[in-house]
Design an enzyme around this catalytic site. Structure first.
Site, PDB file in Angstrom:
ATOM      1  N   ALA A   1     -15.239   3.145  -1.232  1.00 40.86           N
ATOM      2  CA  ALA A   1     -14.921   2.339  -0.252  1.00 40.86           C
ATOM      3  C   ALA A   1     -13.608   1.716  -0.059  1.00 40.86           C
ATOM      4  O   ALA A   1     -13.028   0.747   0.483  1.00 40.86           O
ATOM      5  CB  ALA A   1     -15.918   1.032  -0.186  1.00 40.86           C
TER       6      ALA A   1
ATOM      7  N   ASP B   1      -4.266   0.333  -9.299  1.00 42.59           N
ATOM      8  CA  ASP B   1      -5.677   0.134  -9.712  1.00 42.59           C
ATOM      9  C   ASP B   1      -6.288  -0.114 -10.972  1.00 42.59           C
ATOM     10  O   ASP B   1      -6.799  -1.171 -11.176  1.00 42.59           O
ATOM     11  CB  ASP B   1      -6.541   1.293  -8.910  1.00 42.59           C
TER      12      ASP B   1
ATOM     13  N   GLU C   1       0.959  -1.117   0.003  1.00 44.29           N
ATOM     14  CA  GLU C   1      -0.065  -0.087  -0.051  1.00 44.29           C
ATOM     15  C   GLU C   1       0.838   1.238   0.061  1.00 44.29           C
ATOM     16  O   GLU C   1       1.886   1.290   0.808  1.00 44.29           O
ATOM     17  CB  GLU C   1      -0.989  -0.075   1.241  1.00 44.29           C
TER      18      GLU C   1
HETATM   19  C1  GAF Z   1      -5.289   4.386  -4.115  1.00 52.22           C
HETATM   20  C2  GAF Z   1      -4.594   4.779  -5.377  1.00 52.22           C
HETATM   21  F1  GAF Z   1      -5.472   4.999  -6.523  1.00 52.22           F
HETATM   22  C3  GAF Z   1      -3.633   3.680  -5.520  1.00 52.22           C
HETATM   23  O1  GAF Z   1      -2.780   4.162  -6.825  1.00 52.22           O
HETATM   24  C4  GAF Z   1      -2.567   3.368  -4.511  1.00 52.22           C
HETATM   25  O2  GAF Z   1      -1.527   4.375  -4.442  1.00 52.22           O
HETATM   26  C5  GAF Z   1      -3.362   3.133  -3.158  1.00 52.22           C
HETATM   27  O3  GAF Z   1      -4.317   4.188  -2.877  1.00 52.22           O
HETATM   28  C6  GAF Z   1      -2.526   3.103  -1.959  1.00 52.22           C
HETATM   29  O4  GAF Z   1      -1.645   1.886  -2.225  1.00 52.22           O
HETATM   30  O5  GAF Z   1      -5.948   3.328  -4.246  1.00 52.22           O
END
Ligand code: GAF
Length: 352
Positions: A99, A148, A15
């Site tokens: 969410a 994502d 993350e």
């Molecule tokens: C959000 C962002 F869109 C992702 O790119 C990522 O940085 C995430 O936060 C954290 O890991 O979902």
């Protein structure tokens, strides 16, 4: 009318590493944004959840949910030097919005995929993911990484994706969890400061690189941490250690050591809470409650609310949930929402 579905995602671990040239380990889930596309006289966008129609002859930013669609159309026009003809676009969703399960990336990727399909534009799944990422960064203004959009576009059912955001190489790793499974608990909160704090974290990470005189976080190692202090030390320590945790989690999963996977989830949450400081009272409460009762749990996505990913045996998870909901409601006046996670394919066409 042609129909598509574009999935949300969870991230097993990794993350706030994706905009730091690090590793992430997400997979798409069977909760979708459904998109119906039909050629039309004007651009007409309808969202079932918002129950609103937006009609435009010339595409312009609206500061609403429709911007994810408008941004994608404009971006395709820009990179391919073409004009996109008007479409009527209907959106509905089984994916909880806001969410932390990537509803915006699902929409961007779904629109790009559908338009690409109908107009035979020959864009690859990687190009489709990159279009979504660009829209988020340049049109919407959230300086996110690529996790994502890659997960929504490139996932394969029964696998997670180990993505190296530095080289953009990725591999599908079989999701074999034995008697365990992943679950999502939606905390039902999304704190307003989420987006601004997200961009601030990004800026702090750039400051780390400046201080260390490095071009990429990939070259930052444990010894470099000694040269930092205060906030920058904490941010950098999270990124360096979270990257290590991703690779260790992949190994543990490959070796069917699911207990160890759980341990890394808890460690990741602690780090996001104390070092990266993107957690919040509500999500911490849920993880604390689960601490001695499940194999692993952590906040997922950008943070400041959103969802908790849980790794647990099914019956053990369902035995806990009523008590958790009761205590959560007593403390915050809110109810949790939850579901068992099933992996899914990336965006796909589902009918004409
Ligand atoms: C959000 C962002 F869109 C992702 O790119 C990522 O940085 C995430 O936060 C954290 O890991 O979902």
């Amino acid at each position: 009318m042609i129909k598509y579905r574009s999935p949300g995602r969870i991230n097993i671990i990794g993350e706030h590493t994706d905009y730091n040239d690090g590793y992430v380990f997400p997979f798409a889930i069977d909760k979708y944004i459904y998109i119906n596309l039909e050629k039309s006289e004007k651009f007409e966008f309808y969202s079932e959840s918002e129950n609103k129609i937006i009609i435009q002859e010339k595409l312009e930013k609206t500061n609403t949910w429709a911007d994810y669609i408008i941004g994608v159309i404009k971006e395709i026009e820009k990179i391919l030097h073409i004009g996109i003809p008007p479409f009527k676009i209907n959106i509905s969703s089984t994916l909880p919005i806001g969410a932390g399960l990537s509803s915006s990336a699902a929409l961007e990727v779904g629109i790009a995929y559908g338009i690409n399909d109908i107009l035979n534009l020959n864009l690859s799944r990687v190009e489709i993911a990159e279009i979504g990422w660009k829209v988020e960064n340049e049109f919407i203004g959230l300086r996110c990484g690529i996790m994502d959009q890659y997960a929504c576009s490139l996932s394969k059912k029964d696998n997670a994706i180990l993505l190296d955001t530095y080289t953009k190489q990725f591999q599908h790793i079989p999701l074999k969890l034995g008697e365990y499974n992943f679950f999502i608990i939606n905390s039902g909160v999304k704190h307003e400061l989420g987006n601004s704090e997200y961009n601030k974290r990004r800026q702090e990470c750039e400051e780390v690189l400046n201080k260390l005189n490095k071009k990429t976080f990939r070259d930052v190692n444990k010894n470099d941490l000694e040269k930092l202090n205060g906030t920058l030390f904490k941010r950098a320590k999270h990124v360096v250690e979270e990257n290590e945790r991703v690779l260790k989690t992949v190994e543990a999963l490959k070796n069917s050591n699911i207990q160890e996977v759980g341990k890394y989830l808890f460690e990741s949450h602690e780090s996001l809470k104390n070092l990266y400081e993107v957690s919040c009272e509500e999500t911490d409460f849920i993880v604390d409650f689960l601490k001695n009762n499940v194999l692993g749990a952590r906040m997922v996505g950008g943070g400041f609310g959103g969802s908790i990913l849980v790794l647990s045996k099914k019956n053990e998870f369902y035995n806990l949930i009523d008590e958790l909901n009761k205590r959560y409601h007593e403390k915050f006046g809110l109810n949790i929402d939850y579901f068992e996670v099933n992996s899914a394919n990336g965006v796909e066409k589902i009918g004409d």
